[in-house]
Design a protein around this motif. Structure first.
Motif, PDB file in Angstrom:
ATOM      1  N   GLN A 131       0.831  -1.206   0.000  1.00 43.72           N
ATOM      2  CA  GLN A 131       0.000   0.000   0.000  1.00 43.72           C
ATOM      3  C   GLN A 131       0.865   1.256   0.000  1.00 43.72           C
ATOM      4  OE1 GLN A 131      -2.678   0.241   3.308  1.00 43.72           O
ATOM      5  NE2 GLN A 131      -3.875   1.900   2.425  1.00 43.72           N
ATOM      6  N   ASP A 132       1.924   1.251   0.818  1.00 46.47           N
ATOM      7  CA  ASP A 132       2.838   2.392   0.852  1.00 46.47           C
ATOM      8  C   ASP A 132       3.500   2.605  -0.509  1.00 46.47           C
ATOM      9  OD1 ASP A 132       2.238   2.750   3.483  1.00 46.47           O
ATOM     10  OD2 ASP A 132       4.017   1.687   4.239  1.00 46.47           O
ATOM     11  N   HIS A 133       3.876   1.491  -1.130  1.00 44.59           N
ATOM     12  CA  HIS A 133       4.515   1.580  -2.452  1.00 44.59           C
ATOM     13  C   HIS A 133       3.546   2.140  -3.482  1.00 44.59           C
ATOM     14  CE1 HIS A 133       5.666  -0.036  -6.441  1.00 44.59           C
ATOM     15  NE2 HIS A 133       6.900   0.217  -6.027  1.00 44.59           N
ATOM     16  N   ASP A 134       2.283   1.633  -3.442  1.00 45.64           N
ATOM     17  CA  ASP A 134       1.269   2.096  -4.401  1.00 45.64           C
ATOM     18  C   ASP A 134       0.955   3.574  -4.203  1.00 45.64           C
ATOM     19  OD1 ASP A 134       1.174  -0.447  -5.395  1.00 45.64           O
ATOM     20  OD2 ASP A 134      -0.658  -1.025  -4.331  1.00 45.64           O
ATOM     21  N   THR A 135       0.893   4.003  -2.912  1.00 46.32           N
ATOM     22  CA  THR A 135       0.600   5.401  -2.619  1.00 46.32           C
ATOM     23  C   THR A 135       1.696   6.315  -3.155  1.00 46.32           C
ATOM     24  OG1 THR A 135      -0.592   4.745  -0.604  1.00 46.32           O
ATOM     25  CG2 THR A 135       0.129   7.037  -0.771  1.00 46.32           C
ATOM     26  N   SER A 136       2.940   5.899  -2.936  1.00 48.82           N
ATOM     27  CA  SER A 136       4.076   6.682  -3.417  1.00 48.82           C
ATOM     28  C   SER A 136       4.081   6.777  -4.941  1.00 48.82           C
ATOM     29  CB  SER A 136       5.381   6.052  -2.923  1.00 48.82           C
ATOM     30  OG  SER A 136       6.500   6.742  -3.425  1.00 48.82           O
ATOM     31  N   ALA A 137       3.793   5.647  -5.604  1.00 44.42           N
ATOM     32  CA  ALA A 137       3.782   5.633  -7.069  1.00 44.42           C
ATOM     33  C   ALA A 137       2.681   6.542  -7.622  1.00 44.42           C
ATOM     34  CB  ALA A 137       3.599   4.201  -7.564  1.00 44.42           C
ATOM     35  N   SER A 138       1.505   6.505  -6.944  1.00 42.73           N
ATOM     36  CA  SER A 138       0.385   7.330  -7.405  1.00 42.73           C
ATOM     37  C   SER A 138       0.713   8.817  -7.283  1.00 42.73           C
ATOM     38  CB  SER A 138      -0.872   7.015  -6.581  1.00 42.73           C
ATOM     39  OG  SER A 138      -1.250   5.675  -6.758  1.00 42.73           O
ATOM     40  N   LYS A 139       1.357   9.194  -6.169  1.00 42.50           N
ATOM     41  CA  LYS A 139       1.729  10.598  -5.980  1.00 42.50           C
ATOM     42  C   LYS A 139       2.697  11.065  -7.064  1.00 42.50           C
ATOM     43  CE  LYS A 139       1.059  10.913  -0.979  1.00 42.50           C
ATOM     44  NZ  LYS A 139       1.730  11.096   0.330  1.00 42.50           N
ATOM     45  N   ASN A 140       3.684  10.255  -7.343  1.00 41.64           N
ATOM     46  CA  ASN A 140       4.659  10.614  -8.378  1.00 41.64           C
ATOM     47  C   ASN A 140       3.995  10.777  -9.748  1.00 41.64           C
ATOM     48  OD1 ASN A 140       6.743  10.570  -6.555  1.00 41.64           O
ATOM     49  ND2 ASN A 140       7.262   8.425  -6.951  1.00 41.64           N
ATOM     50  N   PHE A 141       3.035   9.888 -10.004  1.00 42.93           N
ATOM     51  CA  PHE A 141       2.333   9.951 -11.292  1.00 42.93           C
ATOM     52  C   PHE A 141       1.561  11.273 -11.433  1.00 42.93           C
ATOM     53  CE2 PHE A 141      -1.622   9.277 -13.661  1.00 42.93           C
ATOM     54  CZ  PHE A 141      -1.124   8.867 -14.896  1.00 42.93           C
ATOM     55  N   TYR A 142       0.785  11.591 -10.369  1.00 42.36           N
ATOM     56  CA  TYR A 142      -0.048  12.796 -10.451  1.00 42.36           C
ATOM     57  C   TYR A 142       0.799  14.067 -10.429  1.00 42.36           C
ATOM     58  CZ  TYR A 142      -4.256   9.996  -9.920  1.00 42.36           C
ATOM     59  OH  TYR A 142      -5.268   9.100 -10.123  1.00 42.36           O
ATOM     60  N   TYR A 143       1.885  14.069  -9.658  1.00 38.75           N
ATOM     61  CA  TYR A 143       2.751  15.245  -9.635  1.00 38.75           C
ATOM     62  C   TYR A 143       3.380  15.485 -11.003  1.00 38.75           C
ATOM     63  CZ  TYR A 143       2.456  15.209  -4.526  1.00 38.75           C
ATOM     64  OH  TYR A 143       2.021  15.260  -3.233  1.00 38.75           O
ATOM     65  N   GLY A 144       3.747  14.444 -11.702  1.00 42.38           N
ATOM     66  CA  GLY A 144       4.411  14.571 -13.005  1.00 42.38           C
ATOM     67  C   GLY A 144       3.516  15.148 -14.072  1.00 42.38           C
ATOM     68  N   PHE A 145       2.204  14.832 -13.959  1.00 41.53           N
ATOM     69  CA  PHE A 145       1.284  15.280 -15.012  1.00 41.53           C
ATOM     70  C   PHE A 145       0.397  16.445 -14.593  1.00 41.53           C
ATOM     71  CE2 PHE A 145       1.774  12.260 -18.414  1.00 41.53           C
ATOM     72  CZ  PHE A 145       2.423  11.191 -17.824  1.00 41.53           C
ATOM     73  N   ALA A 146       0.548  16.897 -13.310  1.00 44.17           N
ATOM     74  CA  ALA A 146      -0.339  17.965 -12.822  1.00 44.17           C
ATOM     75  C   ALA A 146      -0.223  19.245 -13.643  1.00 44.17           C
ATOM     76  CB  ALA A 146      -0.032  18.261 -11.354  1.00 44.17           C
TER      77      ALA A 146
END
Length: 345
Positions: free
Chosen positions: A191-206
């Motif tokens: 879950q921690d890994h998935d949360t971190s990956a999701s944040k990176n994804f959204y920050y990159g495309f925001a």
């Protein structure tokens, strides 16, 4: 197997000979155990030979157990004596002594010298209790119940069967807790890994997502989240039903196998699997003996007269007579079929 092979490679680099042999023995012994579970006996024998370079008493006791299963009592005794000799010539921990004593206890059960068997088993039990070897204590409880059963000491047999059942349930509960803890750790890590990956994804495309596109994505995510919640709820219900069905099927098969093997813990496991039937039967018919309840259990499991005769070590004629007397005790009319009555009870 891969991990044990790596352990052997590391062990080869240990400079101290005794320490090296100890680690190599441990890895070979675990590999032998794995191959045994897989049914690859040639590999079992190969790793046993490697363990023989610096054997421990439990190795010989394990081999003796295999000979017990094949009814080779003389061969089993030979390996138990080797384990005892090793125990006397080397400094082995208390567990080794307890294991050898328990092995002799089983040997004398097979030889039908039950009083001598009790001597060894009770000494083994004293060691395992004081030292906290709970799994070894569990094995000794089962053998003690068998020895007392052969001596027709029902009180002592039931006493050790109860201790066996309580300790077995406790060990299973501990294993369940340990397993759930391990699974929970894995899920939290994921879950921690998935949360971190999701944040990176959204920050990159925001920076490049337009307001209109963001609204569409947000609405789509809300829909998917709701759909996922619904799907998860359905899946959880299906999973719970499937797990319950598997548990009941597995428990039924376990009870049947215990009956076939004439295992002392059969009636306790039957009571667990068919608690409603058992409680109603014994409450409404307090005059039933332990043997009567055993016969009712066999019938409830849909065993034929021939099967009951085989598992209870009786003749078919004796089984038919016991069923006739059992009908009278239960107050069943002569026209009523006992098997049908118990099945519907």
């Amino acid at each position: 197997m891969e991990k044990f092979n790596k352990a052997l490679e590391v062990a080869k680099r240990i400079s101290d000979e005794k320490a090296r042999q100890k680690r190599q023995y441990s890895a070979y012994d675990w590999k032998r155990s794995c191959f045994h579970f897989l049914g690859l006996m040639d590999s079992v024998y190969s790793n046993e030979r490697k363990c023989m370079k610096s054997p421990m008493p439990m190795l010989f006791i394990t081999i003796a157990g295999r000979h017990f299963q094949n009814k080779n009592i003389d061969s089993a005794e030979y390996y138990i004596n080797k384990a005892n000799h090793l125990l006397l010539t080397k400094k082995n921990p208390l567990e080794g002594k307890a294991n050898v004593l328990r092995a002799y206890g089983r040997l004398y059960i097979e030889k039908k010298d039950y009083k001598k068997s009790l001597h060894y088993l009770l000494n083994s039990l004293e060691i395992t209790r004081k030292s906290g070897f709970r799994k070894r204590t569990l094995e000794t409880y089962k053998l003690l119940a068998t020895a007392y059963k052969c001596l027709y000491n029902i009180q002592k047999e039931n006493e050790y069967l109860l201790k066996y059942t309580q300790l077995n349930d406790s060990l299973r509960e501990n294993e369940r807790i340990a397993l759930n803890s391990s699974v929970e750790d894995i899920l939290n890590s994921q879950q921690d890994h998935d949360t971190s990956a999701s944040k990176n994804f959204y920050y990159g495309f925001a920076g490049i997502i337009l307001v209109s596109a963001a609204i569409i994505i947000m609405l789509n995510n809300i829909y998917k989240a709701r759909q996922k919640i619904q799907d998860n709820a359905i899946n959880e219900k299906i999973l719970e039903s499937d797990m319950l069905r598997r548990k009941l099927d597995g428990l039924h098969q376990e009870v049947v196998q215990l009956a076939i093997k004439s295992d002392p813990s059969f009636i306790h496991k039957f009571r667990e699997a068919y608690s409603e039937f058992y409680n109603n039967l014994t409450t409404e018919n307090p005059g039933l003996t332990a043997n009567d309840i055993l016969f009712c259990a066999f019938i409830k499991l849909n065993f034929s007269n021939k099967e009951i005769a085989e598992y209870a070590h009786l003749s078919i004629r004796t089984v038919e007579s016991k069923k006739y007397r059992l009908k009278k005790k239960l107050g069943i009319s002569a026209e009523m079929d006992l098997n049908k009555w118990i099945t519907q009870y």
